[in-house]
Write an enzyme that holds these catalytic residues in place. Structure first.
Site, PDB file in Angstrom:
ATOM      1  N   GLN A 102      86.049 119.624  41.743  1.00 57.50           N
ATOM      2  CA  GLN A 102      86.002 119.114  40.370  1.00 57.50           C
ATOM      3  C   GLN A 102      86.006 120.283  39.393  1.00 57.50           C
ATOM      4  OE1 GLN A 102      82.961 119.517  38.414  1.00 57.50           O
ATOM      5  NE2 GLN A 102      83.872 118.615  36.588  1.00 57.50           N
ATOM      6  N   THR A 119      87.508 116.686  35.027  1.00 55.38           N
ATOM      7  CA  THR A 119      86.604 115.902  34.197  1.00 55.38           C
ATOM      8  C   THR A 119      86.910 116.138  32.725  1.00 55.38           C
ATOM      9  OG1 THR A 119      84.866 115.955  35.862  1.00 55.38           O
ATOM     10  CG2 THR A 119      84.189 115.481  33.608  1.00 55.38           C
ATOM     11  N   HIS A 150      80.242 109.194  32.907  1.00 53.08           N
ATOM     12  CA  HIS A 150      79.466 110.364  33.311  1.00 53.08           C
ATOM     13  C   HIS A 150      78.040 109.971  33.696  1.00 53.08           C
ATOM     14  CE1 HIS A 150      80.349 114.780  33.197  1.00 53.08           C
ATOM     15  NE2 HIS A 150      79.052 114.843  33.462  1.00 53.08           N
ATOM     16  N   ARG A 193      75.406 109.940  30.946  1.00 54.69           N
ATOM     17  CA  ARG A 193      74.863 111.238  30.540  1.00 54.69           C
ATOM     18  C   ARG A 193      75.580 111.846  29.348  1.00 54.69           C
ATOM     19  NH1 ARG A 193      71.749 113.687  34.376  1.00 54.69           N
ATOM     20  NH2 ARG A 193      72.555 115.796  34.060  1.00 54.69           N
TER      21      ARG A 193
END
Length: 380
Positions: free
Chosen positions: A127, A155, A278, A281
């Site tokens: 990631q 991301t 997320h 978050r």
């Protein structure tokens, strides 16, 4: 304690970890409305129970991005998860490999790419965040290629970090210098098992992949300061050209909540997306993943592979997400809790629980194959 479910792993993790680490893993942003919705909206999904169907032969296997796997799940990228147990990401990748499900290493892992690659027996996913320092990103991508990573998860929902109140309450954020360090040491000292396993025997603590750019500043406050200063708020769809110039394998865009953004990802040549907020978050008050998923799957499900995460605490939740349109599900907090509680054995146990719970859910909805799980098994 006896562990029979993911919530049991959560409680075991709470008992073992220093407070600042548990709250970092467990918490969300602002008032944590979305964090709670991720769980409650998924729990509200009602399934159709069917009877007198031959469910004696249930197959949970599937294929994602050209690779066959035993379950339609993957371990999601979790920042700093490696601090939950000694060299934690190396333990987790071994458990994932043994269960034949993908493991995803976070850019902000505790263990660096080469260490995880040495522990792995199968290819794993990597990631990446968009970072101001493109040379550093280029180097990370080169390491991922060298490590044989089979997919890249990019991301896109973190141009700036969310505001997470729990981290301020525990001294993980906003309390730098000696005061913050002393506060965290005090929390660690009341967790002697963790302090010995990770704090002493788990050294060196170099915060994995970002250690080179921290230039010897290895404190947690240094890491968070680097994050605040180096995530790129100028990120846009054109930046995918840079990623594609460095990465030729499957590309998964993580952090999609809107059908129009999903269409943009398809236009940009992504191979897959992750419907995700997320884990609650980032922006509080947005849709839960369970509510965002169906229109996104309808919009782009024929064009790319739709994955989803958020609020998944059981194999039943995995089945619900698949019924809502996902082709695969990412487990985040579930494996992080399990790692904190029991290390590699905990992650392996958690995956066995997910498998067993999926089998029951599939049997009682009349499904024997993963491709049979769709909206037809949802109650009206």
């Amino acid at each position: 304690m006896i562990i029979a479910s993911v919530p049991d792993f959560r409680e075991a993790a709470r008992r073992r970890l220093p407070r600042f680490l548990f709250e970092y893993m467990d918490g969300g942003s602002y008032a944590e409305v979305t964090l709670r919705r991720n769980i409650s909206d998924l729990e509200d999904i009602a399934l159709r129970q069917r009877v007198l169907r031959d469910v004696s032969d249930i197959d949970l296997s599937t294929s994602l991005f050209g690779a066959h796997q035993a379950l339609p799940v993957a371990l999601a990228p979790v920042g700093l998860a490696g601090l939950n147990a000694r060299r934690g990401e190396a333990q987790a990748v071994r458990a994932a490999n043994a269960a034949n499900v993908p493991f995803t290493l976070s850019t902000v892992s505790a263990c660096p790419l080469p260490e995880v690659a040495a522990a792995a027996t199968k290819p794993f996913w990597f990631q990446l965040y968009m970072i101001r320092d493109r040379a550093f990103m280029q180097d990370l991508l080169a390491q991922a290629v060298e490590a044989g990573c089979s997919a890249l998860m990019f991301t896109v929902d973190m141009p700036v970090p969310g505001s997470r109140y729990r981290d301020y309450h525990t001294g993980l954020a906003g309390s730098g210098g000696l005061k913050g360090a002393a506060w965290r040491v005090a929390q660690a000292m009341v967790r002697p098992e963790w302090a010995w396993d990770v704090g002493v025997m788990g050294r060196p603590h170099h915060l994995g992949n970002v250690a080179p750019v921290l230039k010897g500043n290895t404190g947690i406050e240094d890491f968070f300061a680097w994050m605040r200063g180096n995530f790129d708020p100028g990120i846009n769809w054109r930046d995918l050209d840079f990623i594609r110039s460095q990465w030729k394998g499957p590309l998964i865009i993580k952090g999609i909540l809107d059908p129009e953004d999903a269409r943009e990802a398809a236009k940009a040549g992504a191979d897959g997306i992750v419907v995700s907020n997320h884990g609650g978050r980032q922006l509080d008050g947005v849709l839960s993943s369970a509510r965002a998923l169906p229109p996104i799957a309808e919009a782009v499900g024929d064009d790319l592979t739709v994955l989803a995460d958020g609020g998944i605490r059981s194999g039943l939740d995995v089945v619900r997400m698949l019924a809502l349109g996902a082709k695969g599900v990412l487990l985040g907090r579930a494996w992080s809790y399990a790692l904190a509680a029991r290390g590699q054995a905990g992650v392996a146990h958690m995956l066995r629980l997910i498998e067993a719970e999926m089998r029951v859910a599939m049997a009682l909805t009349g499904c024997t194959r993963i491709d049979q799980i769709n909206r037809s098994i949802l109650a009206a």
